[in-house]
Design a protein around this motif. Structure first.
Motif, short mmCIF file in Angstrom:
data_model
loop_
_atom_site.label_atom_id
_atom_site.label_comp_id
_atom_site.label_asym_id
_atom_site.label_seq_id
_atom_site.Cartn_x
_atom_site.Cartn_y
_atom_site.Cartn_z
N ALA A 87 -0.26 -0.80 -4.82
CA ALA A 87 -1.61 -0.07 -5.19
C ALA A 87 -1.19 1.43 -5.68
O ALA A 87 -1.11 2.40 -5.02
CB ALA A 87 -1.98 0.08 -3.58
N GLY A 88 -1.86 1.87 -7.01
CA GLY A 88 -2.02 2.91 -7.34
C GLY A 88 -2.50 3.54 -6.65
O GLY A 88 -3.88 3.11 -5.91
N PHE A 89 -2.91 5.00 -7.14
CA PHE A 89 -4.04 6.01 -6.47
C PHE A 89 -3.56 6.48 -5.21
O PHE A 89 -4.64 7.26 -4.37
CB PHE A 89 -4.78 5.90 -6.87
CG PHE A 89 -6.54 5.94 -6.68
CD1 PHE A 89 -6.62 7.14 -7.69
CD2 PHE A 89 -7.53 5.89 -6.09
CE1 PHE A 89 -6.95 8.24 -7.52
CE2 PHE A 89 -8.30 5.93 -6.02
CZ PHE A 89 -8.98 7.69 -6.10
N GLN A 90 -3.09 5.76 -3.92
CA GLN A 90 -2.46 6.63 -2.99
C GLN A 90 -1.57 6.87 -2.36
O GLN A 90 -0.58 5.96 -3.84
CB GLN A 90 -3.75 5.35 -2.52
CG GLN A 90 -2.64 4.13 -2.54
CD GLN A 90 -3.28 2.74 -1.31
OE1 GLN A 90 -2.37 3.14 -0.46
NE2 GLN A 90 -4.11 2.54 -1.78
N GLY A 91 -1.39 7.20 -1.27
CA GLY A 91 -0.13 7.40 -0.82
C GLY A 91 -0.51 8.18 0.81
O GLY A 91 -1.42 7.76 1.57
N ILE A 92 0.86 8.82 1.66
CA ILE A 92 0.45 8.87 2.79
C ILE A 92 0.28 10.24 3.21
O ILE A 92 1.65 10.73 2.28
CB ILE A 92 0.99 8.20 3.77
CG1 ILE A 92 1.00 8.68 5.27
CG2 ILE A 92 2.55 8.19 3.52
CD1 ILE A 92 1.55 7.55 6.75
N ALA A 93 -0.44 10.84 3.44
CA ALA A 93 -0.63 12.06 3.70
C ALA A 93 0.64 13.08 5.25
O ALA A 93 0.82 12.10 5.47
CB ALA A 93 -1.99 12.97 3.65
N GLN A 110 1.08 -1.33 -0.02
CA GLN A 110 0.11 0.28 0.01
C GLN A 110 1.09 1.29 -0.15
O GLN A 110 2.31 1.16 0.64
CB GLN A 110 -0.86 0.17 1.14
CG GLN A 110 -1.54 -1.01 1.21
CD GLN A 110 -2.32 -1.45 0.15
OE1 GLN A 110 -3.20 -1.20 -0.72
NE2 GLN A 110 -2.03 -3.03 -0.23
N GLY A 111 0.45 2.27 -0.65
CA GLY A 111 0.61 3.39 -1.00
C GLY A 111 1.93 3.90 0.55
O GLY A 111 3.21 3.64 0.59
N TRP A 112 1.45 3.45 1.84
CA TRP A 112 1.80 3.52 3.36
C TRP A 112 2.87 3.38 3.15
O TRP A 112 4.10 3.21 3.82
CB TRP A 112 1.19 4.45 4.30
CG TRP A 112 0.52 2.81 4.50
CD1 TRP A 112 -1.00 2.35 4.30
CD2 TRP A 112 0.86 1.47 5.52
NE1 TRP A 112 -1.63 0.80 5.04
CE2 TRP A 112 -0.34 0.54 5.35
CE3 TRP A 112 1.53 1.67 6.06
CZ2 TRP A 112 -0.14 -0.59 6.20
CZ3 TRP A 112 2.13 0.29 7.22
CH2 TRP A 112 0.84 -1.17 6.75
N GLN A 113 3.16 1.70 2.75
CA GLN A 113 3.98 1.03 3.27
C GLN A 113 5.65 1.33 2.47
O GLN A 113 6.63 1.33 2.81
CB GLN A 113 3.45 -0.77 3.03
CG GLN A 113 2.36 -1.21 3.88
CD GLN A 113 1.92 -2.17 3.99
OE1 GLN A 113 1.29 -2.76 2.17
NE2 GLN A 113 1.86 -3.13 4.14
N ILE A 114 4.99 1.82 1.41
CA ILE A 114 6.47 2.16 0.86
C ILE A 114 7.36 3.25 1.64
O ILE A 114 8.68 2.55 1.33
CB ILE A 114 6.26 2.67 -0.97
CG1 ILE A 114 5.25 1.39 -1.37
CG2 ILE A 114 7.70 2.94 -1.91
CD1 ILE A 114 4.98 2.33 -3.01
#
Ligand code: ASP
Ligand code: MG
Length: 422
Positions: free
Chosen positions: A141-147, A103-107
């Motif tokens: 997972a595309g389209f997502q990240g962590i703010a 997921q975005g936050w895991q990267i």
């Protein structure tokens, strides 16, 4: 051996069978000895469904206002990509490919604070690179990240293209392959002109113009990123059977690359169009410093996307006409803003016309060729198509016409620049 980022859009992962087909595409690259990261969208239609739920929930819950918290919008809407990343990892494992979902936050892929339309701030490629070096496929997972508030953020609709290109830049990939439901970028929309041809190569700048001018193949921001980071981006079809692809051959598709890589540069590369534009003309506006700011300042504040702007030279230096275009959907709002600013702008009359189309001729070859614009104007006039406004840049000419002539104009321009010929 190369390091490749492969991106699959919604139609390519629409059901389990297609996800399995994607897994075989990935296995093909792994078997060829490449390091692979995959970026996936949600299954087609899924994001729309999730967005619909979020929009309806305040009503269903009986809330007085239709508003909802953008952080919770992101929590819901990002889930579509979470599902496909997990399913694809399972499909890969099932055919003997070492794979793990991310997921975005895991990267982590860090974004700014603009929930629902966040921009990417930074991506730490280190973890991904070390896993890929161990032979594990990263399914992202595309389209997502962590703010910055430590919560999930999404990148705006169509954002998984941008995820893919940004990740390709972060892991220093040799190529970013965008697998989609079309097999490349065409000289124009093949639904309008069946003679449209697939382009083998398109320069970053041209693709940026085509994407912002209405070609829907890639999210505009992904092209900006590819251009800035010089990510070679290859658009190709995900519907080809992995077994039919020659691992050493050149697959059909379009490479978006630096213009230096394009040996035979045509003068015109493609014809793009954007429907549903509206024209607003202010008649007899005072011709004095600050008047353009008085018109366009309030429109910008109202978040109205103004596109073409044409100002006449005034005859006696006191009054001028000013014309601009906005999307049809923003016309009523734009007129209200202009009316409210009447004291400030001081115009005689305002006229407007919805239902227009902007047709654009794009090509970096225009920089070094004269007469490209004149050719377009002549061809359109011979078909009796009236030109309402014109804007140009170094590599494009945009022409505003009545919507009813869209198809005729696109076909006429496509043929006059020789794009019909194979
Ligand atoms: N699933 C998201 C959307 O539909 C992101 C994407 O597909 O690029 O907008
Ligand atoms: Mg897309």
């Amino acid at each position: 051996m190369a390091r490749i980022v492969m991106k699959f859009g919604g139609t390519s992962v629409a059901n389990l069978e297609r996800i399995h087909n994607v897994a075989r595409h990935v296995k093909r690259e792994v078997d060829a000895g490449h390091e692979v990261a995959v970026v996936v969208s949600a299954m087609s239609g899924k994001t729309n469904e999730l967005v619909g739920w979020v929009q309806d929930m305040p009503k269903v819950a009986g809330a007085a206002s239709p508003f909802f918290d953008a952080r919770e919008y992101d929590a819901v809407v990002a889930s579509g990509e979470q599902v496909t990343s997990g399913l694809l990892a399972i499909a890969l494992q099932a055919i003997g490919v070492d794979a793990r979902s991310w997921q975005g936050w895991q990267i982590p892929l860090r974004t700014d604070a603009a929930h629902a339309s966040a921009r990417i701030d930074s991506i730490d490629g280190a973890l991904l690179i070390s896993r890929m070096a161990q032979g594990q496929v990263a399914v992202i997972a595309g389209f997502q990240g962590i703010a910055p508030d430590n919560r999930i953020a999404t990148l705006g609709r169509g954002g998984s293209d941008t995820s893919a290109v940004a990740i390709a830049a972060a892991v220093n990939a040799d190529r970013c392959d965008i697998y989609t439901d079309v097999d490349g970028v065409y000289t124009t929309d093949p639904r309008i002109e069946p003679k449209a041809r697939r382009l083998a190569k398109v320069a970053f700048e041209e693709m940026l113009e085509m994407a912002s001018l209405g070609s829907k193949v890639l999210q505009v921001r992904s092209v900006e990123l590819a251009m800035v980071h010089k990510v070679r981006t290859f658009v190709r079809s995900s519907f080809d059977k992995p077994e039919d692809i020659d691992p050493h051959g050149e697959p059909p598709g379009t490479l978006i690359c630096d213009e230096d890589e394009i040996v035979e540069q045509e003068v015109v590369t493609g014809i793009a169009y954007a429907k549903d534009e509206a024209q607003v003309s202010l008649r007899r506006v005072a011709d004095r410093p600050g008047v353009a700011a008085a018109v366009f300042g309030p429109l910008a504040e109202a978040n109205i996307n103004v596109d073409m702007i044409v100002q006449n030279i005034s005859e006696d230096g006191s009054k001028t006409d000013m014309t601009f275009t906005v999307p049809n959907g923003d016309l009523a709002k734009a007129l209200a803003v202009i009316e409210a600013a009447r004291g400030e702008i001081a115009y005689d009359a305002v006229q407007s016309e919805p239902g227009l189309t902007k047709v654009s001729v794009v090509g970096i070859g225009m920089r070094s060729h004269a007469g490209v614009a004149a050719t377009a104007f002549k061809a359109l006039s011979q078909k009796g198509i009236n030109i309402r406004a014109i804007t140009t840049s170094e590599i494009k000419i945009s022409i505003l016409i009545d919507g009813a002539y869209t198809e005729l104009a696109v076909r006429t321009l496509h043929s006059v620049y020789g794009l019909d010929k194979a």
